[in-house]
Design a protein around this motif. Structure first.
Motif, short mmCIF file in Angstrom:
data_model
loop_
_atom_site.label_atom_id
_atom_site.label_comp_id
_atom_site.label_asym_id
_atom_site.label_seq_id
_atom_site.Cartn_x
_atom_site.Cartn_y
_atom_site.Cartn_z
N GLY A 129 -3.29 1.75 8.16
CA GLY A 129 -4.27 1.19 7.23
C GLY A 129 -3.87 -0.15 6.67
O GLY A 129 -4.36 -0.57 5.62
N GLY A 130 -2.99 -0.83 7.31
CA GLY A 130 -2.51 -2.16 6.89
C GLY A 130 -1.34 -2.52 7.77
O GLY A 130 -0.89 -1.70 8.58
N GLN A 131 -0.83 -3.72 7.59
CA GLN A 131 0.28 -4.18 8.43
C GLN A 131 1.57 -3.40 8.10
O GLN A 131 2.02 -3.39 6.96
CB GLN A 131 0.52 -5.67 8.22
CG GLN A 131 1.67 -6.23 9.01
CD GLN A 131 1.45 -6.16 10.52
OE1 GLN A 131 0.46 -6.67 11.03
NE2 GLN A 131 2.38 -5.54 11.24
N LYS B 252 0.84 -1.21 0.00
CA LYS B 252 0.00 0.00 0.00
C LYS B 252 0.88 1.26 0.00
O LYS B 252 0.58 2.24 -0.65
CB LYS B 252 -0.85 -0.06 1.28
CG LYS B 252 -1.80 1.08 1.54
CD LYS B 252 -2.55 0.74 2.85
CE LYS B 252 -3.04 1.95 3.58
NZ LYS B 252 -4.15 2.64 3.02
N ASP C 198 -1.86 4.03 13.19
CA ASP C 198 -2.60 3.15 12.29
C ASP C 198 -2.26 3.53 10.84
O ASP C 198 -2.56 4.64 10.40
CB ASP C 198 -4.10 3.31 12.55
CG ASP C 198 -4.93 2.37 11.70
OD1 ASP C 198 -4.36 1.65 10.85
OD2 ASP C 198 -6.17 2.37 11.87
N ASN D 38 -1.07 -4.05 1.88
CA ASN D 38 -2.53 -3.96 1.74
C ASN D 38 -3.14 -4.95 2.72
O ASN D 38 -2.52 -5.99 3.03
CB ASN D 38 -2.94 -4.32 0.31
CG ASN D 38 -2.64 -3.18 -0.65
OD1 ASN D 38 -2.86 -2.01 -0.33
ND2 ASN D 38 -2.10 -3.51 -1.81
N PRO D 39 -4.34 -4.63 3.26
CA PRO D 39 -4.92 -5.52 4.26
C PRO D 39 -4.89 -6.98 3.81
O PRO D 39 -5.25 -7.31 2.67
CB PRO D 39 -6.36 -5.00 4.40
CG PRO D 39 -6.23 -3.53 4.07
CD PRO D 39 -5.16 -3.45 3.01
N CYS D 40 -4.41 -7.86 4.69
CA CYS D 40 -4.30 -9.29 4.35
C CYS D 40 -4.51 -10.09 5.64
O CYS D 40 -4.45 -9.54 6.74
CB CYS D 40 -2.94 -9.61 3.73
SG CYS D 40 -1.55 -9.41 4.87
N SER D 41 -4.74 -11.40 5.48
CA SER D 41 -4.97 -12.24 6.65
C SER D 41 -3.65 -12.49 7.38
O SER D 41 -2.57 -12.31 6.81
CB SER D 41 -5.57 -13.58 6.23
OG SER D 41 -4.60 -14.29 5.48
N ASP E 126 -6.13 -14.09 0.23
CA ASP E 126 -6.35 -12.95 1.14
C ASP E 126 -6.87 -13.42 2.49
O ASP E 126 -7.01 -12.71 3.42
CB ASP E 126 -7.32 -11.95 0.53
CG ASP E 126 -6.68 -11.30 -0.70
OD1 ASP E 126 -5.46 -11.36 -0.80
OD2 ASP E 126 -7.45 -10.80 -1.54
#
Ligand SMILES: Cc1ncc(COP(=O)(O)O)c(C=O)c1O
Length: 313
Positions: A281-283, A202, A279, A234-237, A313
């Motif tokens: 917005g992702g890891q 990201k 924060d 980017n947001p992921c598990s 994801d």
């Protein structure tokens, strides 16, 4: 003055210049254990600790109080790499009668020289680049004339001395500091640029990239960048993140950066911030670019991302 670790250099400098009833302005992006020392120990002896936005610049004058004794800076910020306007902060702090300290571990006394910019006390975790081989822990405190006497008195009183064999190893490390740092910089920028083009990423947070919000300030004050930077996925598990990290061969998962080897660690800044957001917005992932071959380091990251994709994801 040399101390047995970077953290002990931080705590010795702060203890030397703060007493009960004093006010400390501490940057919100400070190295986590330095923050813990302020919250757990300085408050216990009656020091008022107030955090400020790393991007505050000259605005710090609004936070100065008659009892503000120290303004503490760390530029770039730990893990999040905000660049502070050190000359502006020094001017405001000095006008209010406070001294300024800088944790300059990132600049290593090579890419940034705090005393030239108005800082009174420069602190280094020389465990990192000056040692350079991940086998010695040491800290240093460098003070100008005005701050020297109080600092060296506390240094001796607290018994914060470094061992001679360790000092020998650091002296040996310093002989190659320039060539090592230039290679760390070159590799760090290459990795950062490669990561910036990846769909999984990201944001890349590296002060030497034009995309960094403080790039102009970094260019004004720094003559280079070390091998440390962060990027945001980017947001992921959690499984996808684990597949990425666990399948890297060349990057160790270690905290103490500045040595010859590359490192990678996921970071959660939300628990370390009180006046700014942690924060992203992702890891957030922090990378230390070591001295390995650049192409090998890139290929290893590419392999990690392909393992991540295989999990989904
Ligand atoms: C910015 C910064 N300051 C201080 C320290 C503490 O150094 P040491 O590990 O030598 O105590 C570290 C360690 O990671 C650091 O990153």
């Amino acid at each position: 003055m040399l101390t047995p670790s970077g953290l002990s250099a931080v705590t010795t400098a702060l203890l030397a210049h703060l007493k009960a009833g004093d006010h400390l302005l501490m940057v919100d992006s400070v190295y986590g254990p330095s923050r813990a020392f302020c919250d757990k120990m300085l408050t216990q002896i009656g020091v008022e600790v107030e955090y400020y936005d790393p991007r505050i610049g000259a605005g710090i004058s609004a936070l100065m109080k008659p009892n503000t004794a120290v303004v503490y800076t760390e530029s770039p910020g730990s893990n999040s790499f905000e660049i502070q306007d050190i000359p502006a902060i020094c001017e405001a702090a000095h006008a209010g009668g406070a001294i300024v300290m800088a944790d300059n571990t990132y600049g290593a006394g090579y890419y940034f020289r705090p005393l030239d910019h108005g800082v009174d006390i420069s602190i280094h975790a020389i465990t990192k680049y000056l040692c350079g081989h991940s086998d010695v822990m040491m800290g240093s405190i460098t003070a100008n004339e005005a701050a020297w006497h109080k600092t060296i008195a506390a240094h001796g009183t607290l018994g914060q001395t470094a061992g001679p064999d360790d000092v020998y190893l650091v002296l040996r490390g310093i002989r190659t500091l320039g060539v090592r740092l230039d290679r760390h910089m070159q590799t760090g920028i290459a990795l950062a640029r490669w990561l910036e083009a990846r769909p999984e990423v990201k944001q890349v947070i590296h002060p030497a990239l034009e995309s960094h919000p403080d790039h102009a300030l970094w260019k004004r004050d720094f003559s280079g960048a070390c091998g440390l930077f962060s990027f945001v996925l980017n947001p992921c598990s959690e499984e996808a993140l684990a597949a990425f990290l666990d399948n890297l061969d060349l990057y160790g998962m270690g905290y103490s950066w500045g040595g010859y080897e590359s490192l990678i660690v996921p970071q959660d800044m939300t628990k370390y911030r009180t006046v700014t957001s942690g924060d992203f917005g992702g890891q957030l992932v922090r990378v230390h670019a070591g001295l390995e071959n650049i192409d090998d380091l890139i290929a290893d990251l590419a392999h990690g991302f392909s393992c991540m994709a295989a999990v989904g994801d």
